[in-house]
Design a protein around this motif. Structure first.
Motif, mmCIF file in Angstrom:
data_model
loop_
_atom_site.group_PDB
_atom_site.id
_atom_site.type_symbol
_atom_site.label_atom_id
_atom_site.label_comp_id
_atom_site.label_asym_id
_atom_site.label_seq_id
_atom_site.Cartn_x
_atom_site.Cartn_y
_atom_site.Cartn_z
ATOM 1 N N SER A 125 0.813 -1.223 0.000
ATOM 2 C CA SER A 125 0.000 0.000 0.000
ATOM 3 C C SER A 125 0.843 1.268 0.000
ATOM 4 N N GLU A 127 -1.040 -7.720 3.589
ATOM 5 C CA GLU A 127 -1.479 -6.952 2.431
ATOM 6 C C GLU A 127 -1.317 -7.823 1.193
ATOM 7 N N VAL A 144 -5.072 -3.086 -3.295
ATOM 8 C CA VAL A 144 -4.428 -3.687 -2.129
ATOM 9 C C VAL A 144 -5.495 -3.955 -1.074
ATOM 10 N N VAL A 191 -6.459 -6.377 2.657
ATOM 11 C CA VAL A 191 -5.844 -7.010 3.825
ATOM 12 C C VAL A 191 -6.565 -8.322 4.099
#
Length: 247
Positions: free
Chosen positions: A146, A228, A235, A237
């Motif tokens: 990120s 990530e 991106v 999680v």
């Protein structure tokens, strides 16, 4: 005759000086004693110290629990290299440069090698009583994809209906600092019937979550590795790896 003797004395003195310069008699030394605790599944690993295989129980490759103590002497100005390599392709997974000055930083080396993940941290199974659920988190690649510059985030657990998950004191279950290097302390709450629970992640100083991770609920204790990942040019999680599954 006198000139010959003087020349001989000068030559001996010069040779002595050169020998002392190249090979000092009093090199500062420190004994190194390093506890290595690791785990690998399914890959077999090999450790090398200065290129030489480290034998554990007379074996140069190992999987599962990996425990040994390395003992050697370090000279001042010398650097020793300890590497962890995957047996199948020789890929170097980690490299430790150990020298006279940083030896105190290497009293213990801990690692976990799991599918798609090499984790350098100590892992201790938490104590969670029956009828309770416990969560711990670590975020080793925070910010790598990120590029958000974060070193830690806050996490808050909530139910599918939006209500906060609460501990036995009636307080929301909050993980104030989820970082890259160490697992958080375990947070425990009473079991509830939902099959999933959600972890909202917050950047420091912000009141709205920037990411939400869906997690399996009902497991006695979960040691979740947040990661990530790239999905459809975005991106996201994920929390798909539970280290507790391997303990």
């Amino acid at each position: 005759m006198k000139k010959t003797i003087l020349a001989l004395v000068a030559a001996v003195a010069l040779q002595s000086c050169n020998n002392e310069t190249l090979q000092p008699f009093d090199i500062a030394q420190k004994p190194a004693s390093i506890e290595v605790k690791g785990y690998s599944k399914p890959d077999s690993l090999q450790m090398k110290l200065n290129g030489n295989p480290v034998l554990i129980n007379e074996k140069s490759t190992y999987a599962g629990n990996i425990n040994t103590k390395l003992e050697f002497v370090l000279d001042e100005g010398e650097t020793n290299f300890l590497t962890v390599n995957r047996k199948s392709d020789g890929k170097e997974l980690a490299k430790f440069e150990i020298n006279y000055k940083n030896l105190e930083d290497y009293k213990a080396i801990n690692f976990y090698n799991l599918p798609g993940l090499f984790l350098q941290t100590a892992v201790n199974k938490p104590t969670v009583n029956l009828g309770r659920t416990g969560f711990m988190f670590i975020f080793p690649n925070l910010g790598e994809l990120s590029k958000n510059g974060l070193t830690e985030v806050k996490g808050v657990l909530r139910k599918a209906n939006g209500d906060a998950v609460k501990n036995e004191k009636g307080e929301a279950v909050v993980f104030e600092k989820i970082g890259r290097k160490d697992f958080t302390d375990v947070q425990v709450f009473r079991n509830f019937t939902d099959k999933v629970v959600y972890l909202d992640l917050y950047k420091p100083g912000e009141s709205a979550p920037y990411a939400t991770v869906e997690l399996k609920n009902g497991v006695r204790y979960s040691m979740i590795v947040l990661q990530e990942m790239q999905e459809k040019n975005q991106v996201v999680v994920k929390g798909d790896i539970n280290v507790a599954d391997y303990l």
